[in-house]
Design an enzyme around this catalytic site. Structure first.
Site, PDB file in Angstrom:
ATOM      1  N   GLU A 117       0.828  -1.212   0.000  1.00 22.32           N
ATOM      2  CA  GLU A 117       0.000   0.000   0.000  1.00 22.32           C
ATOM      3  C   GLU A 117       0.862   1.262   0.000  1.00 22.32           C
ATOM      4  OE1 GLU A 117      -3.408  -2.113   2.778  1.00 22.32           O
ATOM      5  OE2 GLU A 117      -2.403  -0.324   3.485  1.00 22.32           O
ATOM      6  N   CYS A 130       2.926   8.438   1.752  1.00 16.42           N
ATOM      7  CA  CYS A 130       3.226   7.434   2.781  1.00 16.42           C
ATOM      8  C   CYS A 130       3.685   6.144   2.086  1.00 16.42           C
ATOM      9  CB  CYS A 130       1.970   7.208   3.610  1.00 16.42           C
ATOM     10  SG  CYS A 130       2.211   6.014   4.919  1.00 16.42           S
ATOM     11  N   CYS A 137       4.848  -7.385   7.675  1.00 16.75           N
ATOM     12  CA  CYS A 137       5.723  -6.878   8.735  1.00 16.75           C
ATOM     13  C   CYS A 137       5.892  -7.960   9.794  1.00 16.75           C
ATOM     14  CB  CYS A 137       5.111  -5.625   9.366  1.00 16.75           C
ATOM     15  SG  CYS A 137       6.203  -4.824  10.569  1.00 16.75           S
ATOM     16  N   CYS A 141       2.986  -5.624  16.126  1.00 18.48           N
ATOM     17  CA  CYS A 141       2.311  -4.649  17.001  1.00 18.48           C
ATOM     18  C   CYS A 141       0.813  -4.975  17.061  1.00 18.48           C
ATOM     19  CB  CYS A 141       2.544  -3.221  16.502  1.00 18.48           C
ATOM     20  SG  CYS A 141       4.293  -2.758  16.539  1.00 18.48           S
ATOM     21  N   CYS A 144      -1.988  -3.061  14.835  1.00 19.93           N
ATOM     22  CA  CYS A 144      -1.651  -2.783  13.431  1.00 19.93           C
ATOM     23  C   CYS A 144      -2.175  -3.879  12.508  1.00 19.93           C
ATOM     24  CB  CYS A 144      -0.134  -2.659  13.302  1.00 19.93           C
ATOM     25  SG  CYS A 144       0.409  -2.438  11.600  1.00 19.93           S
ATOM     26  N   GLY A 186       5.296  -2.291   6.936  1.00 21.73           N
ATOM     27  CA  GLY A 186       6.656  -2.751   7.208  1.00 21.73           C
ATOM     28  C   GLY A 186       7.428  -1.888   8.185  1.00 21.73           C
ATOM     29  N   GLU A 187       8.543  -2.439   8.635  1.00 27.20           N
ATOM     30  CA  GLU A 187       9.461  -1.718   9.516  1.00 27.20           C
ATOM     31  C   GLU A 187      10.683  -1.333   8.675  1.00 27.20           C
ATOM     32  OE1 GLU A 187       9.815  -0.245  12.395  1.00 27.20           O
ATOM     33  OE2 GLU A 187      11.932   0.020  11.993  1.00 27.20           O
ATOM     34  N   SER A 218       9.847   6.358   9.937  1.00 24.91           N
ATOM     35  CA  SER A 218       9.191   5.986  11.186  1.00 24.91           C
ATOM     36  C   SER A 218       9.625   4.583  11.576  1.00 24.91           C
ATOM     37  CB  SER A 218       7.670   6.042  10.973  1.00 24.91           C
ATOM     38  OG  SER A 218       6.990   5.652  12.138  1.00 24.91           O
ATOM     39  N   SER A 240       7.736   5.116  17.053  1.00 25.35           N
ATOM     40  CA  SER A 240       6.403   4.696  17.485  1.00 25.35           C
ATOM     41  C   SER A 240       6.493   4.224  18.927  1.00 25.35           C
ATOM     42  CB  SER A 240       5.903   3.572  16.569  1.00 25.35           C
ATOM     43  OG  SER A 240       5.735   4.085  15.268  1.00 25.35           O
ATOM     44  N   LEU A 241       6.030   5.055  19.843  1.00 25.41           N
ATOM     45  CA  LEU A 241       6.254   4.788  21.270  1.00 25.41           C
ATOM     46  C   LEU A 241       5.068   4.048  21.901  1.00 25.41           C
ATOM     47  CD1 LEU A 241       8.497   5.386  23.320  1.00 25.41           C
ATOM     48  CD2 LEU A 241       7.237   7.435  23.979  1.00 25.41           C
ATOM     49  N   ASN A 316      -6.937   3.818  14.241  1.00 28.89           N
ATOM     50  CA  ASN A 316      -7.752   3.548  13.065  1.00 28.89           C
ATOM     51  C   ASN A 316      -8.263   2.111  13.191  1.00 28.89           C
ATOM     52  OD1 ASN A 316      -8.523   4.943  10.767  1.00 28.89           O
ATOM     53  ND2 ASN A 316      -6.415   5.171  10.057  1.00 28.89           N
ATOM     54  N   CYS A 359      -3.016   1.319   8.171  1.00 28.51           N
ATOM     55  CA  CYS A 359      -1.933   0.608   7.512  1.00 28.51           C
ATOM     56  C   CYS A 359      -2.249  -0.884   7.389  1.00 28.51           C
ATOM     57  CB  CYS A 359      -0.699   0.857   8.387  1.00 28.51           C
ATOM     58  SG  CYS A 359       0.686  -0.151   8.053  1.00 28.51           S
TER      59      CYS A 359
HETATM   60  N1  SAH Z   1       7.023   0.126  11.423  1.00 27.88           N
HETATM   61  C1  SAH Z   1       7.113   1.548  11.455  1.00 27.88           C
HETATM   62  C2  SAH Z   1       6.392   2.254  10.313  1.00 27.88           C
HETATM   63  C3  SAH Z   1       5.035   1.720   9.898  1.00 27.88           C
HETATM   64  S1  SAH Z   1       3.695   2.040  11.012  1.00 27.88           S
HETATM   65  C4  SAH Z   1       6.639   2.071  12.792  1.00 27.88           C
HETATM   66  O1  SAH Z   1       6.226   1.263  13.623  1.00 27.88           O
HETATM   67  O2  SAH Z   1       6.732   3.257  13.040  1.00 27.88           O
HETATM   68  C5  SAH Z   1       3.473   3.774  10.909  1.00 27.88           C
HETATM   69  C6  SAH Z   1       2.677   4.361  12.037  1.00 27.88           C
HETATM   70  O3  SAH Z   1       1.300   3.954  11.967  1.00 27.88           O
HETATM   71  C7  SAH Z   1       3.180   3.912  13.402  1.00 27.88           C
HETATM   72  O4  SAH Z   1       3.258   4.981  14.295  1.00 27.88           O
HETATM   73  C8  SAH Z   1       2.100   2.957  13.833  1.00 27.88           C
HETATM   74  O5  SAH Z   1       2.064   2.851  15.215  1.00 27.88           O
HETATM   75  C9  SAH Z   1       0.860   3.575  13.240  1.00 27.88           C
HETATM   76  N2  SAH Z   1      -0.276   2.656  13.133  1.00 27.88           N
HETATM   77  C10 SAH Z   1      -0.269   1.355  12.784  1.00 27.88           C
HETATM   78  N3  SAH Z   1      -1.518   0.832  12.828  1.00 27.88           N
HETATM   79  C11 SAH Z   1      -2.341   1.833  13.201  1.00 27.88           C
HETATM   80  C12 SAH Z   1      -3.746   1.929  13.420  1.00 27.88           C
HETATM   81  N4  SAH Z   1      -4.554   0.893  13.242  1.00 27.88           N
HETATM   82  N5  SAH Z   1      -4.242   3.123  13.805  1.00 27.88           N
HETATM   83  C13 SAH Z   1      -3.430   4.201  13.963  1.00 27.88           C
HETATM   84  N6  SAH Z   1      -2.106   4.177  13.763  1.00 27.88           N
HETATM   85  C14 SAH Z   1      -1.557   3.003  13.401  1.00 27.88           C
END
Ligand code: SAH
Length: 384
Positions: A117, A130, A137, A141, A144, A186-187, A218, A240-241, A316, A359
């Protein structure tokens, strides 16, 4: 032979299923996988003068050429030799969804059938792109949608960059991409060798010449690679904390078990950032999970006294997700506490909610639709 050996770096064995096997899924490198030095070596190996590499770079990186034939100022013999040694593939647009807020989500199909995507997000005086760095990935998380896929494979340099050219073709006439964020599937730091080549091509004058300040990578918090990245190319970093205790972060972002909070934050403090830039911390607001007043206070303590920015993100939701988004009021109270604690805190409004913009969500829906063909697709989807 020497030139061939040079290009071995970017080869990886893709697990190509019978359904996805295509004649062009070869192990030849794509021209956009090459650095300028490698492009020059390829030109010389084809019996031409090195300056031709600059011409080729201009075609593939500036003009977005999609075929060797398009490079009209190159000798036909050179085009032919390059064509026999390299590919020049462009991800195919499988579908585009346009949100009522102008966000466009592209589902791109790669040469082995993998799908990724890419999202175009217009804003005030800017258009942000983006980008994905992997198909799927491995980071797992909890909140996600992409994590549910698991890791299919790393994207090549040409595939990461190919998203830019695919997206450019979808822009309205008045639009131009101004900012690039690696916040798609992805990371990025788990695909470091390909990421760094892509960033070099994006920023160096021989290729795209984009300012690194317009690019944000990110990461979920891959500590050693974060430090290496910033030392190599001065792009912006977003971390991403999502949590302020190890117990919760271990659950939400399992990489925390390898690089726990204190280690991550210490690494962020040490980052040799240029131009007075700051680390951005992304924090997805999850109702009853990480959105309390205590969480906000702990976050202030955790980040103090760093030049940091916190981006509070509305979760989301996607089908099958158990977590829920925090109410706006809770997000605003949280933001207030951060601001009183001298942190810059912004709220990222959800974009493209009506087009499955979380995502990995469009991918998941697409594949559910393939499994159950009677599911009707959104009327705004343009099938290709
Ligand atoms: N792997 C990387 C980049 C991809 S995710 C990372 O973790 O930063 C990009 C951002 O989207 C991250 O901050 C992630 O926490 C956020 N994200 C992923 N799924 C989401 C969701 N369902 N709703 C809101 N933010 C989300």
């Amino acid at each position: 032979m020497r030139a061939r050996a040079l290009f071995r770096y970017n080869r990886f064995r893709v697990n190509i299923s019978a359904r996805h096997t295509r004649a062009d899924a070869t192990d030849r490198s794509d021209l956009r996988d090459l650095t300028l030095a490698e492009l020059e070596a390829a030109v010389v190996a084809a019996g031409e003068r090195p300056y031709r590499a600059g011409q080729i770079a201009s075609w593939i990186w500036r003009r977005g050429a999609n075929s060797f034939d398009a490079m009209s100022d190159l000798p036909a013999a050179l085009r032919q030799t390059l064509g026999s040694r390299f590919t020049l593939a462009s991800p195919e647009v499988a579908s585009v969804r346009r949100s009522s807020d102008g966000t466009r989500k592209l589902l791109l199909r790669l040469s082995d059938g993998e799908e990724i995507e890419t999202v175009i997000i217009p804003g005030e005086n800017r258009v942000t792109l983006c980008l994905s760095s992997q198909a799927g990935c491995a980071m797992g998380c909890e909140f996600c949608a992409t994590a549910r896929m698991g890791l299919h494979r790393n994207l090549t340099t040409a595939e990461i960059a190919g998203q830019i050219f695919a997206a450019r073709r979808e822009l309205d006439d008045s639009e131009e991409i101004t900012n690039y964020v690696f916040m798609g599937m992805g990371e990025p730091l788990a695909n470091y060798p390909r990421l760094i080549r892509t960033l070099a091509a994006m920023t160096e004058p021989w290729a795209m010449g984009i300012s690194p300040r317009r690019i944000t990578v990110s990461t979920v918090g891959h500590v050693p690679m974060m430090e290496r990245l910033v030392a190599e190319i001065p792009v912006n970093i977003a971390v991403s904390l999502h949590a302020t205790t190890d117990a919760l972060r271990d659950r939400l972002a399992p990489i925390n078990r390898r690089y726990p909070l204190q280690e991550l934050i210490a690494a962020c403090r040490r980052l040799p950032l240029k131009n007075r830039s700051r680390v951005t911390f992304e924090y997805v607001m999850l109702a009853g999970v990480n959105d309390s007043v205590d969480d906000a206070r702990r976050l202030v303590k955790l980040l103090h006294p760093m030049r940091a920015k916190v981006n509070l993100i509305f979760f989301n939701p996607f089908p099958g997700a158990v977590l829920e988004r925090s109410p706006r009021e809770a997000v605003e109270i949280f933001q207030g506490i951060l601001r009183r604690g001298n942190l810059t805190a912004t709220i990222r409004e959800s974009r493209g909610l009506d087009i499955a913009a979380a995502c990995g969500q469009l991918y998941a829906e697409h594949h559910a639709a393939v499994a159950q063909p009677r599911v009707s697709e959104s009327s705004s989807e343009i099938a290709r």
